[in-house]
Motif scaffolding. Sequence first.
Motif, short mmCIF file in Angstrom:
data_model
loop_
_atom_site.label_atom_id
_atom_site.label_comp_id
_atom_site.label_asym_id
_atom_site.label_seq_id
_atom_site.Cartn_x
_atom_site.Cartn_y
_atom_site.Cartn_z
N ILE A 275 0.86 -1.19 0.00
CA ILE A 275 0.00 0.00 0.00
C ILE A 275 0.89 1.24 0.00
CG2 ILE A 275 -1.78 1.28 1.24
CD1 ILE A 275 -2.70 -1.42 0.10
N VAL A 276 0.60 2.18 -0.88
CA VAL A 276 1.36 3.44 -0.93
C VAL A 276 0.39 4.61 -0.81
CG1 VAL A 276 3.17 2.41 -2.36
CG2 VAL A 276 1.29 3.61 -3.45
N TYR A 277 0.96 5.76 -0.44
CA TYR A 277 0.17 6.97 -0.16
C TYR A 277 0.60 8.05 -1.14
CZ TYR A 277 -0.98 4.50 4.13
OH TYR A 277 -1.41 3.56 5.02
N SER A 278 -0.37 8.63 -1.86
CA SER A 278 -0.05 9.59 -2.91
C SER A 278 0.34 10.96 -2.37
CB SER A 278 -1.25 9.74 -3.86
OG SER A 278 -2.39 10.18 -3.15
N GLY A 279 0.14 11.19 -1.09
CA GLY A 279 0.52 12.46 -0.50
C GLY A 279 0.35 12.40 1.01
N LEU A 280 0.86 13.41 1.69
CA LEU A 280 0.74 13.46 3.13
C LEU A 280 -0.73 13.55 3.52
CD1 LEU A 280 2.43 13.56 5.73
CD2 LEU A 280 2.33 16.06 5.60
N GLN A 652 -12.41 -2.77 9.43
CA GLN A 652 -11.52 -3.17 8.36
C GLN A 652 -12.01 -4.45 7.71
OE1 GLN A 652 -8.39 -4.60 11.72
NE2 GLN A 652 -7.51 -4.38 9.70
N TYR A 653 -11.76 -4.53 6.40
CA TYR A 653 -12.08 -5.69 5.55
C TYR A 653 -13.58 -5.88 5.33
CZ TYR A 653 -7.39 -6.78 7.36
OH TYR A 653 -6.08 -6.72 7.75
N VAL A 654 -14.42 -4.91 5.67
CA VAL A 654 -15.87 -5.09 5.53
C VAL A 654 -16.38 -4.16 4.43
CG1 VAL A 654 -18.10 -5.06 6.68
CG2 VAL A 654 -16.04 -5.65 7.97
N PRO A 655 -16.83 -4.70 3.28
CA PRO A 655 -17.41 -3.84 2.25
C PRO A 655 -18.84 -3.45 2.63
CG PRO A 655 -17.53 -6.13 1.57
CD PRO A 655 -16.79 -6.11 2.89
N GLU A 656 -19.24 -2.26 2.23
CA GLU A 656 -20.63 -1.86 2.46
C GLU A 656 -21.58 -2.67 1.59
OE1 GLU A 656 -21.73 2.44 4.02
OE2 GLU A 656 -20.74 2.53 2.07
N HIS A 657 -21.20 -2.90 0.34
CA HIS A 657 -22.06 -3.60 -0.60
C HIS A 657 -21.29 -4.77 -1.22
CE1 HIS A 657 -24.80 -0.13 -0.52
NE2 HIS A 657 -23.71 0.61 -0.58
N ALA A 658 -21.98 -5.87 -1.44
CA ALA A 658 -21.39 -7.01 -2.12
C ALA A 658 -22.51 -7.80 -2.79
CB ALA A 658 -20.61 -7.91 -1.16
N ALA A 659 -22.23 -8.33 -3.98
CA ALA A 659 -23.25 -9.08 -4.71
C ALA A 659 -22.58 -10.16 -5.54
CB ALA A 659 -24.06 -8.15 -5.61
N THR A 694 -7.46 4.64 7.05
CA THR A 694 -6.51 5.45 6.28
C THR A 694 -5.91 4.69 5.10
OG1 THR A 694 -4.71 4.80 7.77
CG2 THR A 694 -5.90 6.84 8.28
N ALA A 695 -6.31 3.44 4.89
CA ALA A 695 -5.86 2.66 3.74
C ALA A 695 -7.04 1.86 3.20
CB ALA A 695 -4.71 1.73 4.11
N GLU A 696 -7.08 1.66 1.89
CA GLU A 696 -8.22 1.00 1.28
C GLU A 696 -7.81 0.25 0.03
OE1 GLU A 696 -10.92 4.13 0.10
OE2 GLU A 696 -9.76 4.57 -1.72
N VAL A 697 -8.68 -0.65 -0.41
CA VAL A 697 -8.59 -1.20 -1.75
C VAL A 697 -9.87 -0.81 -2.47
CG1 VAL A 697 -7.07 -3.13 -1.20
CG2 VAL A 697 -9.54 -3.42 -1.01
N PRO A 698 -9.79 -0.56 -3.78
CA PRO A 698 -10.98 -0.14 -4.51
C PRO A 698 -11.96 -1.30 -4.70
CG PRO A 698 -9.14 -0.42 -6.01
CD PRO A 698 -8.59 -0.60 -4.63
N ALA A 699 -13.08 -0.99 -5.31
CA ALA A 699 -14.10 -2.00 -5.56
C ALA A 699 -13.58 -3.10 -6.47
CB ALA A 699 -15.34 -1.35 -6.17
N ASN A 700 -14.07 -4.30 -6.25
CA ASN A 700 -13.79 -5.46 -7.11
C ASN A 700 -14.96 -5.71 -8.04
OD1 ASN A 700 -11.26 -6.15 -6.15
ND2 ASN A 700 -11.82 -8.25 -5.62
N TYR A 730 -8.56 -7.44 -6.33
CA TYR A 730 -7.75 -7.83 -5.17
C TYR A 730 -8.51 -8.92 -4.41
CZ TYR A 730 -5.43 -3.58 -6.53
OH TYR A 730 -4.77 -2.62 -7.28
N GLU A 731 -7.87 -10.10 -4.28
CA GLU A 731 -8.57 -11.25 -3.73
C GLU A 731 -8.30 -11.52 -2.26
OE1 GLU A 731 -5.60 -14.90 -4.98
OE2 GLU A 731 -7.09 -14.23 -6.43
N ALA A 732 -7.23 -10.97 -1.69
CA ALA A 732 -6.92 -11.17 -0.28
C ALA A 732 -6.30 -9.89 0.26
CB ALA A 732 -5.98 -12.36 -0.08
N LEU A 733 -6.61 -9.56 1.53
CA LEU A 733 -6.30 -8.25 2.07
C LEU A 733 -5.52 -8.35 3.37
CD1 LEU A 733 -9.93 -6.82 1.64
CD2 LEU A 733 -8.09 -6.84 -0.07
N PHE A 734 -4.74 -7.30 3.65
CA PHE A 734 -4.07 -7.14 4.93
C PHE A 734 -3.98 -5.63 5.19
CE2 PHE A 734 -0.59 -7.66 8.09
CZ PHE A 734 -1.20 -8.64 8.87
N SER A 735 -3.53 -5.25 6.38
CA SER A 735 -3.54 -3.83 6.74
C SER A 735 -2.65 -2.98 5.85
CB SER A 735 -3.12 -3.66 8.21
OG SER A 735 -1.81 -4.21 8.40
#
Length: 754
Positions: A275-280, A652-659, A694-700, A730-735
């Motif tokens: 995971i990288v951060y595009s700015g402060l 963490q790791y909980v999407p609002e929507h999934a189908a 403060t860190a995320e993965v986009p929608a799948n 992204y199929e598996a996640l960590f902090s």
Amino acid sequence: MSRATNRSLSAPNTALVAGLSLGAAMAGGMAFAPMSLAQTADTAAPVVVPEVSVTGARPANQLRAPTGNTRLPGSIQDTPQTINVVPQEVLREQNVTTLEQALRNVPGITSTIGEGNGGVTGDQFRIRGFSSQNDVLVDGLRDFGSYVRDAFTYEDVQVLKGASGFAIGTSAIGGGININSRMPSLENRYSAVATGGMGPFARFTADINQRISETIAMRLNVMGQSSSLVDRDDQDTRRWGVAPSITFGLGTPTTFSVEYLHYEDRHTVDSGMPIVYSGLGAIGRPASEHGVRRSNFYGIENDRDETTVDRLTARFAHSFGNGLTINNDTRLMRVDRDTALTAATCGTGATRTAYLASCSGQLFRGLNPTLAYGGGSNAPYNQVNEAIQNITTGTARFTTGPLRHELTAGIDIAHETVDRTASPYLPTRPTVNLLTPETNNALLLGTGAANNRRQTESTNLGLFLNERLWLTQQLSVFGGFRWTKFNLDYEAGTPGSAPSQNFNISDNFWDPRAGVIFEPAPNQTFYYSYSTSTTPPGTFFTTFPASAANFNSGFEPERNTNHEIGAKIGLFDNRLGLTAALFQAEKGNAFVQDPDDPTSVVQSGDRQRIRGVEVGVTGRITPEWNINAAYTYLDSKTTESSTAANVGRRLQYVPEHAASLWTTYDIARDTPYNVTLGAGITWRSQVFLNADNTAEVPANFSFDAMIQHRLNDKLTVRVNGYNLTDRTNYEALFSNRAVVSAGRTVLVSLAADF
């Protein structure tokens, strides 16, 4: 050089343990047909003899299927809790090869990554946001250990959602996963499937069922696979397995079955994209979202997961013919794993100067930054799980005056030992760069003498009881509990020296359940249910040593509760099933990382809450049109925390929507011009990776499709396409990491049935 290491491991000598078990033998006879209120015990409806043929036995409407769990007698329609089913038909049409692939059909489940010697790899699932590390069952018994499970023996996969201490045991925070195995039946049937395609990918499976006599049959499932992932560097897999089984007494009131599984898996472990951060102050995202090659692998040649599983299961069931059945399941299991992974991470800084000097800041200045290694990722380890479990269950159906009863009671005993030994690399692993990790991929390092060992021995004794009472033909109430006695001994330290940690934990606790069920018609079920689960301290000491670093006898068990209101309705002569549920799950006494010491855990009184909605449809709209679909909305929140900034944040790791959706249509079925077309999607919304969001993965989003043609009565050809839009998922996640999924993949299969 192949990354899969050849390692000969013979199956351990295992003693056959006889048992008495309900399991699959009760599959056809659990549901309780409506009775007259005046009916007495002497005129109670007879127990139905279970079906013995698998052909056509499993309905398209999965609400009519049995649960596969002896503590939950009856069908999924009768069970007052959400249960998602991935049926055999879908597993076959999608050419599913692993449990993780099967669970893509179940929204509300996410996968997480292990953390090397500090944690655990293999199948790591979260159900409705809560960890289900120990909550995978096969035929109602725990499948001990954590490893990548292959699907070559699966009849179907079921997911019980909501706190499930009564039905599963300790933990079961968000629910549990139960795999129903293919078992012998009274028909001769021989089938095989050969699959090849992009990757490259090659796989062969065979399923042989042989009738021995009028009441005895044998079955043999075998599998072999050699494959790589599309658009993922160095991700190789070699696995094979064999699973013979025999059943005595088919079609009679008494059945006895024995199944043995030997499975070996050798694959490369991928610890994920940093995971990288595009700015402060920016939200962190996977580096592949910022132009870094998604195919990058940040490990070395040593990174591997070599697993050997030996599992023996004996099941016995007897129906007395007067509403009483008794059964017992026994399992012996050994899982031997040799594992190493490289968890390469890219941090950020709290000030502008620190940010510019960090990996993230260097990347956005056009540099090729050096990555750091995450905690626990610097040592390969060997872990051996050995376990035995026995569950005895009795179910009695009877009447007292005008009242009808269904009483389920039994005992569950499990004993497990876990022995993990780690060794350092010699020489130490060199650093790796974000943009050019391939310079390290071919490194093969040696290891020194073992320098860390963790040993756990645990025993669980569970007593369970549940009563369902019909007040009228349509209205019933239920209530029950599981009482658990938990004992654990844990030692950790340097081999040959006195243990630096030595704990003995003994605890006991209750997990109640209760609710009401209204059935105005046989195909309509409306319910309210309350259920709980408990995770005692020490449950994850071996695989999560931070939870032991700050352990003291004052720690309380984590408590989890689930409230659910739901409906299950059959339509079109029960060809199609509809489900809907509103629920609230809450976790209390949560163990969290110590903000002042990341190597230890504290119990700060944190509370986590998830409210949600789930709807689903399963079965056939028309005889030619089949559908399995579900949608889940999860409103997650930290409601109390010792870290004030985390209160009100999403979990963490909980999407609002999934189908998920999988649908097929048969064209010109039973003619030489037959074609089956299938298509489906899996989708989940954006997911946060940490407690402070403060860190995320986009929608799948993945679009998959299938076309199938039956050449004759014995041969079928099938073409499957996966991730046809070639999206970066992204199929598996960590902090601080996320594993990139495979790119667009096409496979071709030839299936033979005799």
